[in-house]
Design a protein around this motif. Structure first.
Motif, PDB file in Angstrom:
ATOM      1  N   ARG A 145      49.324  47.022  43.814  1.00  0.00           N
ATOM      2  CA  ARG A 145      49.814  45.769  44.383  1.00  0.00           C
ATOM      3  C   ARG A 145      49.112  44.534  43.828  1.00  0.00           C
ATOM      4  O   ARG A 145      49.529  43.412  44.109  1.00  0.00           O
ATOM      5  CB  ARG A 145      49.669  45.802  45.903  1.00  0.00           C
ATOM      6  CG  ARG A 145      50.659  46.731  46.579  1.00  0.00           C
ATOM      7  CD  ARG A 145      50.653  46.593  48.087  1.00  0.00           C
ATOM      8  NE  ARG A 145      49.683  47.478  48.723  1.00  0.00           N
ATOM      9  CZ  ARG A 145      48.646  47.075  49.429  1.00  0.00           C
ATOM     10  NH1 ARG A 145      48.398  45.787  49.575  1.00  0.00           N
ATOM     11  NH2 ARG A 145      47.835  47.952  49.988  1.00  0.00           N
ATOM     12  N   LEU A 146      48.071  44.725  43.022  1.00  0.00           N
ATOM     13  CA  LEU A 146      47.350  43.577  42.467  1.00  0.00           C
ATOM     14  C   LEU A 146      48.097  42.988  41.277  1.00  0.00           C
ATOM     15  O   LEU A 146      48.721  43.718  40.505  1.00  0.00           O
ATOM     16  CB  LEU A 146      45.949  43.998  42.039  1.00  0.00           C
ATOM     17  CG  LEU A 146      45.011  44.396  43.177  1.00  0.00           C
ATOM     18  CD1 LEU A 146      43.714  44.959  42.610  1.00  0.00           C
ATOM     19  CD2 LEU A 146      44.714  43.204  44.077  1.00  0.00           C
ATOM     20  N   PRO A 147      48.035  41.664  41.069  1.00  0.00           N
ATOM     21  CA  PRO A 147      48.706  41.045  39.916  1.00  0.00           C
ATOM     22  C   PRO A 147      48.141  41.559  38.598  1.00  0.00           C
ATOM     23  O   PRO A 147      46.936  41.801  38.471  1.00  0.00           O
ATOM     24  CB  PRO A 147      48.392  39.549  40.094  1.00  0.00           C
ATOM     25  CG  PRO A 147      48.034  39.392  41.530  1.00  0.00           C
ATOM     26  CD  PRO A 147      47.393  40.680  41.945  1.00  0.00           C
ATOM     27  N   ARG A 148      49.009  41.717  37.602  1.00  0.00           N
ATOM     28  CA  ARG A 148      48.586  42.219  36.296  1.00  0.00           C
ATOM     29  C   ARG A 148      47.514  41.341  35.659  1.00  0.00           C
ATOM     30  O   ARG A 148      46.578  41.837  35.026  1.00  0.00           O
ATOM     31  CB  ARG A 148      49.792  42.333  35.360  1.00  0.00           C
ATOM     32  CG  ARG A 148      50.739  43.468  35.707  1.00  0.00           C
ATOM     33  CD  ARG A 148      51.871  43.561  34.709  1.00  0.00           C
ATOM     34  NE  ARG A 148      52.758  44.670  35.005  1.00  0.00           N
ATOM     35  CZ  ARG A 148      52.594  45.893  34.532  1.00  0.00           C
ATOM     36  NH1 ARG A 148      51.561  46.150  33.752  1.00  0.00           N
ATOM     37  NH2 ARG A 148      53.437  46.859  34.831  1.00  0.00           N
ATOM     38  N   ALA A 149      47.659  40.032  35.825  1.00  0.00           N
ATOM     39  CA  ALA A 149      46.687  39.116  35.215  1.00  0.00           C
ATOM     40  C   ALA A 149      45.294  39.324  35.812  1.00  0.00           C
ATOM     41  O   ALA A 149      44.290  39.296  35.102  1.00  0.00           O
ATOM     42  CB  ALA A 149      47.131  37.668  35.409  1.00  0.00           C
ATOM     43  N   SER A 150      45.248  39.567  37.104  1.00  0.00           N
ATOM     44  CA  SER A 150      43.965  39.809  37.755  1.00  0.00           C
ATOM     45  C   SER A 150      43.340  41.104  37.268  1.00  0.00           C
ATOM     46  O   SER A 150      42.127  41.190  37.047  1.00  0.00           O
ATOM     47  CB  SER A 150      44.152  39.872  39.277  1.00  0.00           C
ATOM     48  OG  SER A 150      44.627  38.642  39.777  1.00  0.00           O
ATOM     49  N   LEU A 151      44.166  42.124  37.068  1.00  0.00           N
ATOM     50  CA  LEU A 151      43.654  43.399  36.594  1.00  0.00           C
ATOM     51  C   LEU A 151      43.156  43.290  35.164  1.00  0.00           C
ATOM     52  O   LEU A 151      42.142  43.905  34.794  1.00  0.00           O
ATOM     53  CB  LEU A 151      44.748  44.463  36.684  1.00  0.00           C
ATOM     54  CG  LEU A 151      45.141  44.893  38.090  1.00  0.00           C
ATOM     55  CD1 LEU A 151      46.316  45.860  38.040  1.00  0.00           C
ATOM     56  CD2 LEU A 151      43.960  45.532  38.807  1.00  0.00           C
ATOM     57  N   ALA A 152      43.849  42.519  34.322  1.00  0.00           N
ATOM     58  CA  ALA A 152      43.399  42.331  32.945  1.00  0.00           C
ATOM     59  C   ALA A 152      42.038  41.653  32.900  1.00  0.00           C
ATOM     60  O   ALA A 152      41.151  42.043  32.134  1.00  0.00           O
ATOM     61  CB  ALA A 152      44.428  41.513  32.165  1.00  0.00           C
TER      62      ALA A 152
END
Length: 261
Positions: A145-152
């Motif tokens: 559920r976390l945004p992709r940008a945050s995970l990157a």
């Protein structure tokens, strides 16, 4: 009872950081399955003298032993104690407060004559085959559920989202994280089989869309976990245009366990 497992490293030149095991008591009654996916840290200091594979072997061993020897403990308690024991083995030599200290996802299943208990922490997958024919995936979806940008950003820096509110949780050095796990219990008569997959093996469903979770369980039942892992490897090698893999790693450590109860 039938229990099978299969695994393969993402890179033959590196240790496999996944861990898969079955723990069966001497009495022959009941048992437990343990599946861990070690989290590979970015290059650089992680505050620990030990490898992720070292960590998963010790945490996995503690989980298996406690699951069958301490049936008075709920699975969240088992996980908490296993994390504490593992942390104690290197607390004196390593900085366990470092956000990249060795850590892992967890799937834990325990059964006896009366019930089947389960626990999932982070993005490994548990499949439960019910007596009525349904296949129920048990997922801890906080990471998804976390945004992709945050995970990157999280993958490249120590601005970590793990083990904090608003992020996701893994088994590292804090026993309190066990309270965050997804856990449940079913009557033994309601469950016919269970399967646990690290995300490297779950790619068959989640990335390559070769089938859904019931299809995946059917493949495990018919051909076994190693066949699933081998099929994932074939799909990865065939995706030369990276239609499915995108920017992700070509191969990931993969492990799966299948048990008919």
């Amino acid at each position: 009872m039938r229990i099978e497992l299969g695994t393969a490293p993402g890179d033959p030149a590196r240790p496999n950081e996944d861990y898969a095991a079955a723990a069966l008591p001497a009495s022959g009654r009941g048992g437990a399955l343990v599946l861990l996916d070690g989290v590979t840290p970015p290059q650089g200091d992680d505050g620990c003298l030990h490898s992720v594979a070292w960590f998963t072997a010790r945490l996995g061993g503690a989980l298996g032993e406690l699951s069958v020897s301490r049936r008075d403990m709920a699975l969240r308690e088992v996980l908490s104690e296993a994390i504490r024991r593992t942390a104690d083995t290197h607390r004196a030599t390593c900085d366990l407060s470092h956000p990249r200290t060795p850590q892992a996802t967890v799937v834990l299943v325990r059964w006896d004559d009366e019930r089947v208990e389960h626990l999932v922490l982070s993005d490994s997958v548990l499949l439960v085959a019910e007596a009525d024919g349904r296949v129920v995936p048990v997922l801890d979806d906080r990471l998804a559920r976390l945004p992709r940008a945050s995970l990157a950003m999280e993958a490249l820096t120590d601005a970590t989202l793990r083990n904090k509110e608003g992020g996701f949780f893994t088994a590292a050095a804090d026993p309190e994280v066990a309270a965050r796990a997804v856990a449940g219990t079913a009557a033994r008569t309601e469950v016919t089989a269970v399967a646990a997959l690290t995300d490297g093996a779950a790619r068959w469903v989640e990335k390559f869309r070769e089938g859904d979770w019931p299809d995946c369980l059917a493949l495990l039942r018919k051909e076994g976990p190693q066949a699933l892992v081998d099929r994932v490897r074939t799909l990865e090698r065939a995706d030369t245009d990276r239609v499915f893999l995108g920017l992700g790693k070509t191969h990931d450590d993969a492990a799966a366990i299948y048990a008919e109860l």
